[in-house]
Design an enzyme around this catalytic site. Structure first.
Site, PDB file in Angstrom:
ATOM      1  N   SER A  20       0.830  -1.200   0.000  1.00  0.00           N
ATOM      2  CA  SER A  20       0.000   0.000   0.000  1.00  0.00           C
ATOM      3  C   SER A  20       0.864   1.249   0.000  1.00  0.00           C
ATOM      4  O   SER A  20       0.562   2.234  -0.676  1.00  0.00           O
ATOM      5  CB  SER A  20      -0.934   0.007   1.217  1.00  0.00           C
ATOM      6  OG  SER A  20      -1.982  -0.916   1.029  1.00  0.00           O
ATOM      7  N   ASN A  68      -6.047  -7.677  -2.731  1.00  0.00           N
ATOM      8  CA  ASN A  68      -5.641  -8.045  -1.376  1.00  0.00           C
ATOM      9  C   ASN A  68      -4.648  -7.128  -0.676  1.00  0.00           C
ATOM     10  O   ASN A  68      -4.542  -7.179   0.543  1.00  0.00           O
ATOM     11  CB  ASN A  68      -5.036  -9.441  -1.388  1.00  0.00           C
ATOM     12  CG  ASN A  68      -6.009 -10.494  -1.832  1.00  0.00           C
ATOM     13  OD1 ASN A  68      -7.078 -10.645  -1.249  1.00  0.00           O
ATOM     14  ND2 ASN A  68      -5.669 -11.213  -2.883  1.00  0.00           N
ATOM     15  N   TYR A  69      -3.905  -6.341  -1.408  1.00  0.00           N
ATOM     16  CA  TYR A  69      -2.806  -5.627  -0.766  1.00  0.00           C
ATOM     17  C   TYR A  69      -2.881  -4.109  -0.831  1.00  0.00           C
ATOM     18  O   TYR A  69      -2.379  -3.429   0.051  1.00  0.00           O
ATOM     19  CB  TYR A  69      -1.481  -6.070  -1.384  1.00  0.00           C
ATOM     20  CG  TYR A  69      -1.087  -7.451  -0.961  1.00  0.00           C
ATOM     21  CD1 TYR A  69      -0.588  -7.664   0.316  1.00  0.00           C
ATOM     22  CD2 TYR A  69      -1.243  -8.529  -1.802  1.00  0.00           C
ATOM     23  CE1 TYR A  69      -0.227  -8.926   0.722  1.00  0.00           C
ATOM     24  CE2 TYR A  69      -0.896  -9.798  -1.404  1.00  0.00           C
ATOM     25  CZ  TYR A  69      -0.384 -10.002  -0.147  1.00  0.00           C
ATOM     26  OH  TYR A  69      -0.046 -11.245   0.256  1.00  0.00           O
ATOM     27  N   ILE A  70      -3.440  -3.610  -1.885  1.00  0.00           N
ATOM     28  CA  ILE A  70      -3.478  -2.156  -2.017  1.00  0.00           C
ATOM     29  C   ILE A  70      -4.725  -1.633  -1.319  1.00  0.00           C
ATOM     30  O   ILE A  70      -5.839  -2.007  -1.672  1.00  0.00           O
ATOM     31  CB  ILE A  70      -3.489  -1.757  -3.501  1.00  0.00           C
ATOM     32  CG1 ILE A  70      -2.201  -2.225  -4.168  1.00  0.00           C
ATOM     33  CG2 ILE A  70      -3.674  -0.256  -3.647  1.00  0.00           C
ATOM     34  CD1 ILE A  70      -2.222  -2.120  -5.671  1.00  0.00           C
ATOM     35  N   SER A  95      -2.812  -8.051  -6.186  1.00  0.00           N
ATOM     36  CA  SER A  95      -2.458  -6.942  -5.305  1.00  0.00           C
ATOM     37  C   SER A  95      -3.618  -5.954  -5.192  1.00  0.00           C
ATOM     38  O   SER A  95      -3.840  -5.381  -4.137  1.00  0.00           O
ATOM     39  CB  SER A  95      -1.198  -6.240  -5.793  1.00  0.00           C
ATOM     40  OG  SER A  95      -1.280  -5.923  -7.153  1.00  0.00           O
TER      41      SER A  95
END
Length: 933
Positions: free
Chosen positions: A685, A890-892, A887
DNA sequence: CATGCATACTCCGATTCGGTCTC
DNA sequence: CGAGACCGAATCGGAGTATGCAT
């Protein structure tokens, strides 16, 4: 500071951490691992972008040689036991008594620059803790964790630039490092835990000794050690500010006791109404529950109060094949029981997939298949005689396969109304399972379908791949549901394994799968409030990490020199996890694919290249290859060398004194809930935020979107998210290339038309009429002209045939062949024109009203087209092995994307497809154009 | 040049396996 | 310390969309 000047300087290490050196991802090579069985060593050359700011001038593209799938990995995989043996030898449990001075390495010069701070004797340091902690921070200007982001990063702490590397290359650092360890008496200060003391040849030996003073802590076991780790009580310090800060910002109306745990509303929305602020009430009766506006502080153990649902949907029972469709064994059709036939069919479906070529897969399949055959009465031929199947290679699934293919085709060619009817039927069967009622609210269920039987498709070299995944019976399924509500009835003639009312979990049903004994769950969809809340918490946790990251980095940079092997390994691992976004790396069993993460890295996964390059090459999650050749700070390089020191060899753990449990326990000290994976979220992030910040708020929508995707891509590369390149990627790229060339040729012809009209232009604007280098190839042009001619011919023929068909249909007479011939004469003209064109270099414009201006505007349009095609092609090529989705999902932090869209005036639909918009509803409404991670 | 239609390609969501991490 | 509960991951098939072609 006497004589204590560090050679490789802590200060560089420290600064590296504190000013937020990031993952050195631009050096990343993402390349898909060749997943074939029996990996051969294939050599291939990989391009990857060099760090833009790399002072060494590795600009553009660096070629790296990559070896794919070498060596038997499993072969030497050893138990972790040998560590004990090591202890008596070299490095383990050996206090550092003498201090080795490094005299002759190239790094020395740098060392002089070391800051004083770090050279303070350790003993003293303890007393200076506060200073230590605060000072570096104060100096930090740029907290960006990622190296690639900031220029200045590379300058100071990224000392090891390629140029420097080369210069140092042949120096004897390496030799020194390995040779300088002495054997020292082992120290076993504590009964509970065995510690290994590292000797650090280079520098800090003396201070280490001093530091051993706190050794007493060791005898107190883990806890003590951790707290004394830093003399500041980390855990306490970590949160001078209570929870408030994070999520709650927005909540204006949450006046009800903030700290008391407010469980989910009791009953059906009544309780909710009371403490729900007015504005949350909507006119609709199906009011949407905006949990993010109504954050209740729960301890998280209770997940719901009431829960109603309709259970699970079982797959249809097996439909036996027609009698004429059979497996053949040695050419003889085999009659099987339905159960065995079903299993044969599983394979029959897959004969055209790579699985069918996988020896492990087929072996596992065949073994399980024979078992089913045996248990279900054996195999017989047409006359009822028994067939004893023994060899897989004698099995012929082609009849079955053909049947399945035909079936599929039939389905595909069904009329749309039939398709619709079929779908309606399916929808109806599923309808009642789609939603459940959780705390009085309708919520979407995720995977309510029981997984159908089939062949286990383990990824990578999974020892169990191909085994039969059995049909799940209701008797294996446990239902979890609220008390006092109707229990969904099991299928007729069946019973549930159990029915429970556990509100501390989120699943609605569970069963155990037969291959690995894993537990499967039916849970809510990602768009549900339950999942949404935990997703939100995940990102808030990552944001919380922001507050601690400097300290954590400072600590692990310092501990890279810890005397205790365990501490040093932990620090090194943390460095890798933070900088390279590695996964934690739990231990795995022998009955799983051999993949690793940070803590489970083995000797063969890491190669060192003096002075500072570390090459990681291993299979990570899903057997996706992680390959990176990366420059690390000197101390990390040194440590890796130590961790690889003989007698360690292939198969041995790099971090033999560390496991994920210890690591996470340590992280807990910094911040409650902190674990290794949070670093991935945080760095992803954070990187995204930095990347987005670089995007200029100008240009077309398309440009902005492309820039967003570029940012996304950088994050994806950071996380090593890959995808297999589609089988027809190459051919598609070729097509595009041809297309572009064709466009260029069109352009050329337009220019030639201009020349036809105004030949004198060639002298006026010679540049404009210079041959296009991309298609400055006579033979290509000739070929292309030829293919244009052929295309034209085809068109005319096809049209002719179609006309004839129609005539015949109408009972009329076909046109004569001479008609076609006549029509084809146009082609001769065309060819003649080409010839003329090639001779004169001009083209007579077809259109009457052709003017130079018109032609020029056409050329402009073509230029645009060409540019678009080219950039598209470039992006596609660049993204062929990179998966952006993972991403993004799930990640950003989705609020970053929302921020971007609002700030740059891009519609959110462009960035989030429907399901993501639903999943991230909380973000859509809570982030504005200036939101920050 | 607009329109309709078949086909190609893209992208999305569902699926199910592979991890992490806690209790 | 392994079972349990979740989160994360690539893949696959199909829906949806762009494209090309004829009208």
């Amino acid at each position: 500071m006497s004589g204590r000047a560090r050679i490789n300087g802590t200060s560089s290490a420290t600064s590296a951490s504190t000013n937020g050196k990031g993952p050195i991802l631009q050096r990343k090579v993402s390349k898909l691992l060749d997943k074939k069985i029996g990996q051969q060593a294939d050599r291939m050359t990989v391009d990857y972008p060099a760090k833009p700011e790399d002072a060494a001038g590795l600009n553009g593209v660096v070629k790296k040689e990559v070896v794919v799938g070498e060596g038997p990995r499993r072969a030497k995989r050893k138990a972790r036991k040998p560590a004990i043996k090591d202890e008596s030898s070299d490095d383990s449990d050996t206090p550092l008594q003498t201090k080795r001075r490094r005299t002759s390495n190239g790094v020395k010069a740098i060392s002089v620059v070391q800051s004083s701070d770090d050279d303070v004797p350790l003993a003293k340091k303890a007393t200076q803790k506060n200073r230590k902690l605060t000072t570096p921070k104060a100096v930090i200007k740029d907290k960006k964790p990622l190296a690639l982001i900031s220029k200045d990063d590379s300058s100071d702490s990224d000392i090891p630039l390629a140029a420097v590397k080369l210069a140092k290359e042949k120096k004897n650092i390496a030799a020194k490092v390995t040779r300088t360890e002495d054997k020292k008496p082992a120290v076993k200060a504590n009964g509970t835990k065995r510690k290994t003391v590292i000797k650090d040849e280079s520098d800090s030996d003396a201070p280490m000794k001093a530091k051993r003073a706190p050794a007493g802590r060791k005898s107190n076991g883990v806890k003590k050690e951790e707290s004394s780790d830093d003399d500041i009580p980390l855990a306490k310090k970590a949160k001078p500010t209570p929870k408030k800060t994070a999520a709650v910002k927005k909540q204006t109306n949450k006046d009800s006791t903030p700290d008391t745990k407010v469980p989910a509303p009791k009953g059906k929305g009544k309780a909710k109404k009371e403490d729900t602020p007015v504005d949350a009430e909507t006119a609709e009766e199906e009011e949407e529950y905006k949990w993010w506006e109504n954050q209740a502080e729960t301890d998280g153990t209770q997940k719901w109060t009431t829960l109603e649902h309709n259970g699970v949907l079982f797959p249809l029972p097996y439909q036996p094949l027609p009698k004429n469709v059979k497996l053949k064994y040695g050419g003889v059709p085999v009659t099987l029981s339905p159960a065995a036939e079903e299993v044969a069919g599983f394979f029959g479906h897959m004969t055209d997939t790579p699985h069918a070529q996988n020896a492990v897969f087929t072996a596992n399949f065949f073994k399980d298949f024979l078992k089913v055959v045996k248990e279900s009465g054996g195999a017989k031929d047409a006359s009822g005689k028994k067939i004893n199947m023994k060899e897989f290679t004698k099995c012929d699934f082609s009849d079955m396969h053909n049947y399945f293919v035909a079936e599929r085709d039939a389905k595909r060619t069904m009329s749309s109304s039939e398709k619709k009817a079929l779908k309606a039927e399916k929808d109806k069967a599923e309808e009642k399972y789609l939603h459940c009622i959780l705390d009085g609210r309708k919520e979407k269920v995720g995977n309510f379908r029981i997984e159908p039987p089939g062949l286990f498709r383990g990824r990578g070299e999974h020892p169990k791949t191909g085994m039969v995944k059995q049909r799940v019976q209701p008797e294996q399924v446990t239902i979890n549901i609220g008390k006092g509500v109707p229990v969904p009835p099991p299928p007729k003639g069946h019973k549930w394994a159990d029915v429970i009312n556990d509100n501390t979990v989120t699943w609605l049903a569970t069963w155990k799968e037969n291959i690995n004994g894993n537990i499967k769950y039916v849970m809510l969809a990602a768009t549900s409030s339950l999942k949404g809340m935990s997703d939100f918490k995940k990102f808030e946790k990552a944001r919380e990490l922001k507050k601690h990251i400097d300290r954590i980095r400072a600590d692990y940079n310092r501990e890279l020199k810890a005397e205790l092997m365990a501490d040093r390994q932990r620090a090194t691992a943390m460095y890798l996890i933070d900088q390279l976004a590695l996964r934690a790396g739990n231990e795995k069993g022998d009955d799983e694919a051999d993949t690793v993460g940070c803590c489970s890295l083995r000797y063969e996964h890491v190669t060192l290249e003096a002075p500072d390059l570390v090459i990681f090459d291993f299979l990570g999650k899903d057997s996706i290859r992680f390959y990176q050749r990366v420059a690390v700070i000197p101390q990390v390089f040194k440590n890796m060398k130590i961790f690889k020191k003989p007698p360690k060899t292939t198969g041995d753990m790099i971090f033999d004194r560390l496991d994920t449990t210890q690591l996470n326990k340590h992280l807990q000290n910094y911040m409650p809930g902190l674990s290794a994976k949070v670093f991935r979220t945080y760095n992803a992030s954070w990187t995204m935020q930095q990347q987005l910040a670089k995007i200029p708020n100008t240009g077309s929508l398309h440009d902005k979107y492309a820039a967003y995707n570029e940012a996304n891509k950088i994050v994806a590369i950071l996380c090593n998210h890959q995808r297999t390149v589609s089988t027809n990627h190459d051919s598609m790229m070729q097509k595009v290339e041809e297309k572009i060339k064709a466009l260029r040729y069109q352009k050329l012809r337009l220019k030639r038309q201009i020349l036809f009209l105004e030949p004198e232009r060639k002298k006026k604007k010679p540049d404009f009429f210079k041959p296009d280098p991309e298609i400055d190839d006579k033979t290509w042009i000739l070929e292309h002209q030829q293919s244009l001619v052929e295309q034209e011919k085809d068109k005319i023929r096809k049209k002719f045939e179609k006309e004839n068909e129609k005539l015949v249909e109408n009972g009329e007479k076909e046109q004569k062949h001479s008609e076609l011939k006549e029509r084809l004469e146009v082609i001769d003209e065309m060819e003649a024109e080409f010839k003329e064109e090639n001779k004169t270099g001009t083209v007579e414009p077809k259109l009457r009203g052709a003017t130079v201006e018109k032609l020029e505007s056409q050329i402009e349009k073509l230029d645009e087209k060409i540019l678009k095609q080219e950039t598209d092609a470039k992006v596609r090529e660049g993204n062929k092995t990179v998966a952006l989705g993972t991403s993004k999902i799930n990640y950003i932090d989705p609020r970053l994307s929302v921020m971007f869209c609002k700030k740059y005036n891009v519609s959110i639909e462009k960035v989030f497809p429907k399901t993501l918009r639903e999943k991230f509803k909380w973000a859509l409404e809570s982030a504005d154009d200036s939101w920050e991670f």
